[in-house]
Design a protein around this motif. Structure first.
Motif, PDB file in Angstrom:
ATOM      1  N   ASN A 199      35.649  17.544  71.801  1.00 59.04           N
ATOM      2  CA  ASN A 199      34.751  15.764  71.973  1.00 59.04           C
ATOM      3  C   ASN A 199      35.366  15.032  70.489  1.00 59.04           C
ATOM      4  O   ASN A 199      35.661  13.907  70.277  1.00 59.04           O
ATOM      5  CB  ASN A 199      33.428  15.759  72.016  1.00 59.04           C
ATOM      6  N   THR A 200      35.295  15.600  69.436  1.00 61.99           N
ATOM      7  CA  THR A 200      34.999  14.694  68.433  1.00 61.99           C
ATOM      8  C   THR A 200      36.892  15.206  67.902  1.00 61.99           C
ATOM      9  O   THR A 200      37.028  13.582  67.526  1.00 61.99           O
ATOM     10  CB  THR A 200      34.862  15.640  66.961  1.00 61.99           C
ATOM     11  N   VAL A 201      38.168  15.808  68.573  1.00 62.42           N
ATOM     12  CA  VAL A 201      39.263  15.357  67.803  1.00 62.42           C
ATOM     13  C   VAL A 201      39.741  14.488  69.135  1.00 62.42           C
ATOM     14  O   VAL A 201      39.940  13.128  69.116  1.00 62.42           O
ATOM     15  CB  VAL A 201      39.212  16.724  68.958  1.00 62.42           C
ATOM     16  N   HIS A 202      38.851  13.995  70.397  1.00 56.90           N
ATOM     17  CA  HIS A 202      39.415  12.645  71.353  1.00 56.90           C
ATOM     18  C   HIS A 202      38.980  11.599  70.833  1.00 56.90           C
ATOM     19  O   HIS A 202      39.426  10.701  71.517  1.00 56.90           O
ATOM     20  CB  HIS A 202      38.552  13.491  72.838  1.00 56.90           C
ATOM     21  N   ASP A 203      37.570  11.607  70.338  1.00 53.41           N
ATOM     22  CA  ASP A 203      37.001  10.528  70.158  1.00 53.41           C
ATOM     23  C   ASP A 203      37.716  10.241  68.211  1.00 53.41           C
ATOM     24  O   ASP A 203      38.217   8.650  69.099  1.00 53.41           O
ATOM     25  CB  ASP A 203      36.045  10.599  69.317  1.00 53.41           C
ATOM     26  N   TRP A 204      38.595  10.924  67.125  1.00 48.38           N
ATOM     27  CA  TRP A 204      39.322  10.564  67.158  1.00 48.38           C
ATOM     28  C   TRP A 204      40.613   9.990  67.143  1.00 48.38           C
ATOM     29  O   TRP A 204      41.422   8.901  66.592  1.00 48.38           O
ATOM     30  CB  TRP A 204      39.896  11.755  66.356  1.00 48.38           C
TER      31      TRP A 204
ATOM     32  N   ASN B  12      41.354   8.876  70.441  1.00 48.11           N
ATOM     33  CA  ASN B  12      40.782   7.031  70.932  1.00 48.11           C
ATOM     34  C   ASN B  12      40.405   6.099  70.252  1.00 48.11           C
ATOM     35  O   ASN B  12      40.762   5.267  69.329  1.00 48.11           O
ATOM     36  CB  ASN B  12      39.396   7.073  71.700  1.00 48.11           C
ATOM     37  N   ALA B  13      39.731   6.262  68.671  1.00 48.94           N
ATOM     38  CA  ALA B  13      39.438   5.579  67.826  1.00 48.94           C
ATOM     39  C   ALA B  13      40.395   5.007  66.868  1.00 48.94           C
ATOM     40  O   ALA B  13      41.273   4.410  66.194  1.00 48.94           O
ATOM     41  CB  ALA B  13      38.417   6.008  66.407  1.00 48.94           C
TER      42      ALA B  13
END
Ligand code: BES
Ligand code: MN
Ligand code: MN
Length: 467
Positions: free
Chosen positions: A6-11, A13-14
């Motif tokens: 999840n954090t990788v995907h958030d990163w 996207n951001a």
């Protein structure tokens, strides 16, 4: 998906906008490998890439060759027992002519309709950048990658990868990997991610017909002097039969029949022939009538005339009997054809059409072997899972009509499975004016590759139990 992902995907996207801006810098470099006046630019692209990889925490080297440099980068900090993934890509691009056809200049990357337009956006700088984004996301979120990574990027793919072959043989120890991952192809269709099971091979020739030592007045000489443009035309017309099969004797001798399972898989794919025709602006399709369109594109060998040059083609009329004529002709190959055998067959085909007064010569420019994969392995399963997670839609196994000759060489030299996971789209205008990459695919592709690294962690054990 794990919370770590999840954090990788958030990163990802951001950091989308920022990533596209960085890719745009790469795309501004005019690394056209086949045009000698761009050789400085090609070198510049290699250097730029080396710096970018170094900034990502990889150790990156430039290897000079007799042609354009090879960029090799490594990160080997994964936990003991983790597999090593080899990523291959190319930083060279095709020529941009005809320039007047581009809506925005080829080396001024421009976003329109959520697409990034530039030469190399899809083939292949943008797709390489997808991998680098996935690597950076893992690094940023976890300070490490779940797998060891070796990145091999060449500057001569569009001219036949001549210097990469000896490099692979010389460096096969350092390139050793459990799996080879390449994004240099389109997906099956928009929204349908795919892993490829085959690529066609290539045998590319120049045919030259030489007549008189200079152009002649066609009235003073025509009738008594053979016209090399006519000789060449006869040769070109002789390459196909009326049924659209290739008429070079022996051409199909080595062609293997498709396995029934492969055939069934292709026939199950959603393919819209009418849409295909309308997209390219033709009213009818051609080719071997015993095969479906996708089989003709992916699984059957072909011959195409790529270019013809002779005589006067400017404005107005000029009565000239040209001194010479030449054509570029290429063949797409399937297992078990080889470029060397095709060269031999073409030479004897043309020798049979000899015409007094015109000398015909055939020269092979480059060749590459076809590739096809055993898709029933853990690497393919991992790729399908990663793609399905990222795109939210089941990944399909597809073929491709294009060629990446080095794939076969890499597979043979390293003995590892090859995953061809492309994020381009069929209408992307690769090699043509107005090349583009979907920014949606850019984002989802980076998610998929980031996911793939995690999926491949178990590969060594799975490969053992599969074998
Ligand atoms: N990325 C393409 C290969 C490709 C394109 C594979 C479309 C599948 C679908 C690659 O850069 C390329 O253009 N290859 C050349 C062959 C090379 C020997 C010049 C090709 O396929 O014409
Ligand atoms: Mn390519
Ligand atoms: Mn290409």
């Amino acid at each position: 998906m794990s919370s770590g992902m999840n954090t990788v995907h958030d990163w990802l996207n951001a950091h989308l906008t920022e990533s596209v801006e960085e890719l745009a810098q790469f795309l501004r470099i005019e690394s056209v490998s086949t045009q000698p006046h761009h050789s400085r630019d090609v070198e510049k692209a290699a250097l730029w890439l080396q710096n970018a990889l170094t900034a990502m925490g990889m150790s990156a080297e430039l290897h000079p060759t007799g042609g354009h440099p090879i960029v090799l980068a490594e990160w080997r900090g994964a936990p003991p027992g983790a597999p090593t993934i080899l990523i291959y890509a190319h930083y060279d691009v095709q020529p941009v002519e005809p320039l007047a056809e581009w809506t925005s200049p080829p080396f001024e990357p421009t976003v329109r309709d959520n697409r990034l337009y530039a030469r190399g956006a899809a083939d292949d700088k943008g797709q390489l950048w997808i991998h680098l984004m996935a690597i950076r996301a893992h690094m940023a979120c976890h300070g490490a990658l779940p797998v060891n990574v070796v990145i091999l990027v060449e500057g001569e793919e569009e001219m036949g990868s001549k210097h990469l072959r000896p490099f692979i043989d010389a460096q096969c120890g350092r390139l050793a990997a459990d799996c080879i991952v390449i994004s240099d192809t389109p997906m099956f269709a928009e929204g349908i991610p795919s892993v490829l099971s085959s690529l066609r091979g290539m045998a590319y020739f120049e045919i030259r017909c030489q007549g008189p030592s200079s152009d002649l007045h066609s009235g003073q000489y025509g009738g008594a002097v053979r016209n090399p443009a006519a000789t060449l035309s006869r040769i070109l017309a002789s390459l196909h039969g009326d049924d659209d099969t290739v008429a070079v004797r022996g051409f199909y001798d080595e062609v293997q029949n498709q396995a029934p399972a492969d055939r069934a898989r292709i026939r199950a794919l959603p393919f819209d022939e009418e849409l295909f025709k309308s997209e390219i602006g033709v009213t009818a399709l051609a080719g071997e009538k015993d095969f479906e369109v996708l089989e003709r594109l992916w699984k059957r060998p072909t011959c195409e005339v790529n270019g013809i040059l002779s005589g006067y083609t400017g404005e107005g009329a000029k009565t000239v009997l040209p001194a010479s004529a030449f054509a570029k002709v290429s063949f797409r190959l399937v297992p078990a054809q080889t470029p060397q055998e095709i060269e031999r067959l073409l030479a004897s085909h043309i020798a049979g059409l000899a015409a007094d007064g015109v000398t015909t010569t055939v020269r092979m420019l480059h060749g590459g072997m076809p590739w096809s994969a055993d898709v029933a392995g853990p690497a393919f399963d991992a790729a399908q899972r990663a793609l399905t997670t990222a795109f939210g839609r089941a990944a399909v196994i597809a073929g491709s009509g294009g060629s990446i000759p080095i794939v076969r060489d890499l597979e043979d030299a390293l003995g590892a499975p090859v995953l061809l996971i492309g994020f381009g789209l069929v209408g992307e205008n690769a090699h043509a004016p107005n090349e583009w990459l979907s920014l949606n695919n850019f984002r989802l592709g980076a998610h998929a590759i980031a996911e793939l690294f995690v999926e491949l962690v178990q590969l060594p054990e799975l490969a053992e139990s599969h074998a």
